[in-house]
Design an enzyme around this catalytic site. Structure first.
Site, PDB file in Angstrom:
ATOM      1  N   HIS A   1      -2.156   2.165  -5.970  1.00 10.10           N
ATOM      2  CA  HIS A   1      -2.995   0.839  -5.610  1.00 10.10           C
ATOM      3  C   HIS A   1      -2.946   0.031  -6.696  1.00 10.10           C
ATOM      4  CE1 HIS A   1      -4.499  -0.471  -1.660  1.00 10.10           C
ATOM      5  NE2 HIS A   1      -5.575  -0.944  -2.372  1.00 10.10           N
ATOM      6  N   LYS A  51      -2.188  -2.037   8.124  1.00 14.37           N
ATOM      7  CA  LYS A  51      -3.481  -1.474   8.563  1.00 14.37           C
ATOM      8  C   LYS A  51      -3.343  -1.973  10.130  1.00 14.37           C
ATOM      9  CE  LYS A  51      -6.449  -0.607   4.599  1.00 14.37           C
ATOM     10  NZ  LYS A  51      -7.758  -1.051   4.080  1.00 14.37           N
ATOM     11  N   TYR A  72      -9.173 -10.957  -6.819  1.00 17.84           N
ATOM     12  CA  TYR A  72      -8.537 -10.955  -7.963  1.00 17.84           C
ATOM     13  C   TYR A  72      -8.719 -12.237  -8.782  1.00 17.84           C
ATOM     14  CZ  TYR A  72      -6.012  -7.522  -5.394  1.00 17.84           C
ATOM     15  OH  TYR A  72      -5.522  -6.396  -4.622  1.00 17.84           O
ATOM     16  N   ARG A  87       0.834  -1.215   0.034  1.00 12.92           N
ATOM     17  CA  ARG A  87      -0.108   0.049   0.125  1.00 12.92           C
ATOM     18  C   ARG A  87       0.936   1.139   0.046  1.00 12.92           C
ATOM     19  NH1 ARG A  87      -2.092  -3.375   4.294  1.00 12.92           N
ATOM     20  NH2 ARG A  87      -4.312  -4.351   3.811  1.00 12.92           N
ATOM     21  N   ARG A  92       0.011  -2.350  -6.704  1.00 12.84           N
ATOM     22  CA  ARG A  92      -0.483  -3.539  -5.747  1.00 12.84           C
ATOM     23  C   ARG A  92      -1.348  -4.566  -6.208  1.00 12.84           C
ATOM     24  NH1 ARG A  92      -1.096  -4.806  -0.173  1.00 12.84           N
ATOM     25  NH2 ARG A  92      -3.187  -5.049   0.662  1.00 12.84           N
ATOM     26  N   HIS A 143      -4.076  -9.007   3.720  1.00  9.51           N
ATOM     27  CA  HIS A 143      -5.514  -9.053   3.905  1.00  9.51           C
ATOM     28  C   HIS A 143      -6.049  -9.975   5.136  1.00  9.51           C
ATOM     29  CE1 HIS A 143      -6.001  -8.304  -0.614  1.00  9.51           C
ATOM     30  NE2 HIS A 143      -5.805  -6.974   0.152  1.00  9.51           N
TER      31      HIS A 143
END
Length: 298
Positions: free
Chosen positions: A244, A172, A279, A148, A247, A270
């Site tokens: 992004h 995150k 994806y 990110r 990524r 994730h």
């Protein structure tokens, strides 16, 4: 209870108890501040405790005039979280958004770049300028490690474990993970470190920050967006490309080359495999290849 006090309490809750990043907290707060502005502009004196479902419905109706379905859904979700917090803390007995439905939106598939387009963007970097080596190292890291943009600008020298072939990434909610780094990306980072960064005057407090601006400080998110935008314009690429996008391309290309979805999930950081599964929808031919390779009736 005043709105500003409730907002500050909610911010602390999001940071301390839910462990959200500053960017996520800022996004939640913007939703509440938008509601506060609406109340002020319309001379509505309701507090967070007394505001009714009808008033919020009117606010969302007005806001919807300038928002697409996805933004409306995010606004409703943010407000619902805020009032859930007030219920949790016994300030309210009900959530005024309980009966307010979010607009139906489809899952948005992320934009991606081909390997050739990524090469074109990186090759467009002007390496005759000092920042050129830095920009090449940054974009190679974005794509090569699937980071990110916030993870990229916060990367530290002490996070580099090149001998082991990994970098430590803080994602995150300050959650850390180790991500493999390939030899070519290591090479470009070392060129930048040895030929550019080592000769910079570094501001106090940024000695461990990997990627620096010309003043010897940490780069901003906006600067990364600007660098990429200028390169995309330079090569005449008609795509909406952001940090992004690199990524997304990292994950998509791994999947297309038969990487395991669980491994991609771990590298991207994730929490849920459901997030990574998006994806799979990008390239249906991948699913066909899996069936042809592994199904007993092939």
């Amino acid at each position: 209870m005043k709105w500003q006090n409730a907002l500050k309490d909610f911010q602390l809750y999001l940071k301390i108890e839910r462990g959200l990043s500053d960017n996520s907290i800022e996004s939640y707060c913007r939703d509440i501040q938008r509601l506060m502005s609406y109340l002020e502009e319309n001379n509505i004196s309701n507090s967070p405790i007394s505001i009714s479902s009808e008033t919020i419905q009117h606010f969302i109706y007005e806001a919807a005039k300038s928002l697409n379905a996805r933004s409306q859904s995010r606004l409703i979700s943010g407000l619902r979280s805020f009032f859930n917090y007030l219920v949790f803390e016994d300030y309210r007995s009900d959530n005024p958004l309980e009966l307010i439905e979010s607009p139906k939106i489809g899952r948005k598939l992320p934009d991606t770049l081909s390997e050739e387009e990524i090469d074109q963007i990186i090759q467009a970097i002007d390496l005759s300028k000092p920042e050129g080596e830095r920009n090449r190292a940054m974009l190679e890291t974005l794509y090569g490690c699937g980071l990110r943009v916030s993870e990229l600008i916060n990367l530290k020298l002490s996070d580099l474990f090149f001998d082991e072939g990994f970098i430590k990434v803080t994602g995150k909610g300050d959650k850390q993970r180790f991500v493999p780094i390939v030899a070519s990306t290591i090479k470009y980072i070392n060129i930048y470190r040895n030929e550019i960064r080592n000769h910079q005057s570094i501001q106090a407090g940024f000695e461990d920050t990997l990627f620096l601006n010309r003043r010897g400080k940490q780069l901003t998110r906006a600067m990364i967006f600007t660098i990429i935008k200028q390169l995309v314009e330079k090569i005449g690429l008609k795509k909406n490309v952001s940090p992004h996008t690199f990524r997304h391309s990292f994950a998509t290309h791994l999947l297309q080359n038969d990487a395991d979805l669980r491994a991609i999930q771990l590298m991207l950081g994730h929490e849920s495999i459901t997030t990574t599964e998006i994806y799979v929808h990008l390239d249906k031919s991948h699913l066909t290849k899996v069936v042809e390779k592994y199904h007993p009736r092939k």
